[in-house]
Design an enzyme around this catalytic site. Structure first.
Site, PDB file in Angstrom:
ATOM      1  N   GLY A   1       2.908  -1.166   4.277  1.00  0.00           N
ATOM      2  CA  GLY A   1       2.860   0.261   3.973  1.00  0.00           C
ATOM      3  C   GLY A   1       4.257   0.774   3.665  1.00  0.00           C
ATOM      4  N   GLY A   2       4.907   1.373   4.662  1.00  0.00           N
ATOM      5  CA  GLY A   2       6.206   2.030   4.474  1.00  0.00           C
ATOM      6  C   GLY A   2       7.232   1.204   3.713  1.00  0.00           C
TER       7      GLY A   2
ATOM      8  N   ASN B   1       0.866  -1.189   0.000  1.00  0.00           N
ATOM      9  CA  ASN B   1       0.000   0.000   0.000  1.00  0.00           C
ATOM     10  C   ASN B   1       0.902   1.238   0.000  1.00  0.00           C
ATOM     11  OD1 ASN B   1      -1.793   2.062   0.523  1.00  0.00           O
ATOM     12  ND2 ASN B   1      -2.280   1.392   2.613  1.00  0.00           N
ATOM     13  N   TRP B   2       1.020   1.861  -1.154  1.00  0.00           N
ATOM     14  CA  TRP B   2       1.917   3.030  -1.260  1.00  0.00           C
ATOM     15  C   TRP B   2       1.334   4.256  -0.567  1.00  0.00           C
ATOM     16  CZ3 TRP B   2       3.861   3.509  -7.042  1.00  0.00           C
ATOM     17  CH2 TRP B   2       4.499   2.315  -7.412  1.00  0.00           C
ATOM     18  N   LYS B   3       0.067   4.234  -0.254  1.00  0.00           N
ATOM     19  CA  LYS B   3      -0.634   5.425   0.271  1.00  0.00           C
ATOM     20  C   LYS B   3      -0.428   6.598  -0.704  1.00  0.00           C
ATOM     21  CE  LYS B   3       0.051   3.517   4.799  1.00  0.00           C
ATOM     22  NZ  LYS B   3      -0.002   3.695   6.232  1.00  0.00           N
TER      23      LYS B   3
ATOM     24  N   GLU C   1      -5.143  -5.381  10.678  1.00  0.00           N
ATOM     25  CA  GLU C   1      -4.147  -4.328  10.884  1.00  0.00           C
ATOM     26  C   GLU C   1      -4.425  -3.615  12.210  1.00  0.00           C
ATOM     27  OE1 GLU C   1      -2.255  -2.999   6.982  1.00  0.00           O
ATOM     28  OE2 GLU C   1      -4.051  -1.810   7.205  1.00  0.00           O
TER      29      GLU C   1
ATOM     30  N   GLY D   1       2.431   2.139  10.767  1.00  0.00           N
ATOM     31  CA  GLY D   1       3.324   3.291  10.582  1.00  0.00           C
ATOM     32  C   GLY D   1       4.004   3.737  11.869  1.00  0.00           C
TER      33      GLY D   1
ATOM     34  N   SER E   1       3.671  -2.250  10.330  1.00  0.00           N
ATOM     35  CA  SER E   1       5.128  -2.183  10.493  1.00  0.00           C
ATOM     36  C   SER E   1       5.853  -3.488  10.152  1.00  0.00           C
ATOM     37  CB  SER E   1       5.485  -1.724  11.910  1.00  0.00           C
ATOM     38  OG  SER E   1       4.982  -0.411  12.133  1.00  0.00           O
TER      39      SER E   1
ATOM     40  N   GLU F   1      -6.859   4.491   7.982  1.00  0.00           N
ATOM     41  CA  GLU F   1      -6.766   5.922   7.641  1.00  0.00           C
ATOM     42  C   GLU F   1      -8.070   6.418   7.015  1.00  0.00           C
ATOM     43  OE1 GLU F   1      -3.099   5.629   5.439  1.00  0.00           O
ATOM     44  OE2 GLU F   1      -2.094   5.087   7.302  1.00  0.00           O
TER      45      GLU F   1
ATOM     46  N   HIS G   1      -9.395   0.700   5.212  1.00  0.00           N
ATOM     47  CA  HIS G   1      -8.109   1.001   5.855  1.00  0.00           C
ATOM     48  C   HIS G   1      -8.339   1.965   7.030  1.00  0.00           C
ATOM     49  CE1 HIS G   1      -4.044   2.481   6.518  1.00  0.00           C
ATOM     50  NE2 HIS G   1      -3.641   1.378   5.928  1.00  0.00           N
TER      51      HIS G   1
HETATM   52  C1  PEP Z   1      -0.694   0.072   6.191  1.00  0.00           C
HETATM   53  O1  PEP Z   1      -0.856   1.272   6.078  1.00  0.00           O
HETATM   54  O2  PEP Z   1      -1.554  -0.700   5.745  1.00  0.00           O
HETATM   55  C2  PEP Z   1       0.507  -0.415   6.869  1.00  0.00           C
HETATM   56  C3  PEP Z   1       0.525  -1.643   7.281  1.00  0.00           C
HETATM   57  O3  PEP Z   1       1.516   0.503   7.045  1.00  0.00           O
HETATM   58  P1  PEP Z   1       2.973   0.207   7.675  1.00  0.00           P
HETATM   59  O4  PEP Z   1       3.491  -1.066   7.058  1.00  0.00           O
HETATM   60  O5  PEP Z   1       3.789   1.393   7.281  1.00  0.00           O
HETATM   61  O6  PEP Z   1       2.784   0.072   9.139  1.00  0.00           O
END
Ligand code: PEP
Length: 253
Positions: free
Chosen positions: A236-237, A10-12, A169, A175, A215, A98, A96
């Protein structure tokens, strides 16, 4: 039939057009052929070029990060499920944290989006998970049960569960650099699978892909993905760094 294992990135809201194009190429060229499905979920502007770059590459797929619940109409700035389908999307991230937090998406709205995605022949990657206060109050199972019931179990029939990917999640791990321990992840995934079994039957539950997100990085992916009910990750990141993302896809072996 075997349960599908998957790593979705997920590049956001990251990556200009050029940066995104380079990242897709680097990941594509770095991946070893395997049974693991890899899904790129970039911002909308990258969907068509990404699906062209990945066309015909086995086990590489494209997904969006959101969509509107309606088919079309006067919704300035929005994108419908059929539009996503038309540019080669096969998956859509929905629910998600967010979107739930920042855009106040309700269980009902997320359920409507789930229906729109399925009706257009794509697969929702349905995200859910508890916040820190619920975990501290040991209420995580109640939270997850309600999220699954109101946006999924009350909305879709048995034949559709095979087309849904679940992504647990915990919000406190997204994040933040704080990951759920492999034990915490396994306990929750086992509980989620038991809920799917209760609603749709054991066979359907055994085939449901349940991802962990929060993470995930190369250093912790192996232990997490080694848990019996963890079928991969939503990243994500670390999906923004080609080497890290490629390493994570190898964490099953
Ligand atoms: C996400 O936003 O779905 C996610 C898991 O982010 P991160 O890996 O950065 O925690």
């Amino acid at each position: 039939m075997k349960r599908i294992r998957m790593v979705a990135g997920n590049w956001k809201m990251n990556m200009t057009y050029e940066m995104g194009r380079d990242l897709v190429m680097q990941v594509r060229d770095g991946l070893a052929p395997s049974e693991v499905k890899v899904v790129f979920c970039p911002p909308y502007i990258h969907l068509k070029p990404t699906s062209i770059s990945l066309h015909d590459v086995l086990n590489l797929h494209v997904g969006a990060q959101n969509c509107h619940e309606s088919e079309k109409g006067a919704f300035t700035g929005e994108i419908s499920a059929s539009m996503l389908k038309s540019v080669g999307c096969e998956y859509v991230i929905l629910g998600h944290s967010e979107r739930r937090e920042i855009y106040k998406e309700s269980h009902k709205l997320i359920g409507e989006k789930v229906k729109a995605v399925l009706a257009n022949g794509m697969k929702p990657i349905f995200c859910f998970g508890e916040k820190l206060d619920s975990r501290e109050a040991k209420k995580q199972n109640d939270v997850v049960k309600k999220q699954l019931k109101e946006s999924l179990f009350d909305v879709i029939e048995k034949e559709d569960i095979a087309n849904v990917v679940l992504a647990y999640e915990p919000v406190w791990a997204i994040g933040t650099g704080k990951t759920a321990s492999p034990k915490q992840a396994q306990e929750m995934h086992e509980f989620i699978r038991s809920l799917v079994a209760k609603k749709y039957g054991k066979e359907a539950a055994n085939l449901t892909t349940i991802l962990y997100g929060g993470s995930v990085k190369p250093a912790n992916a192996k232990e997490l993905f080694g848990q019996p009910d963890v079928d991969g990750g939503l990243i994500g990141g670390a999906s923004l760094k080609a080497n890290d993302f490629v390493e994570i896809t190898k964490a099953f072996f």
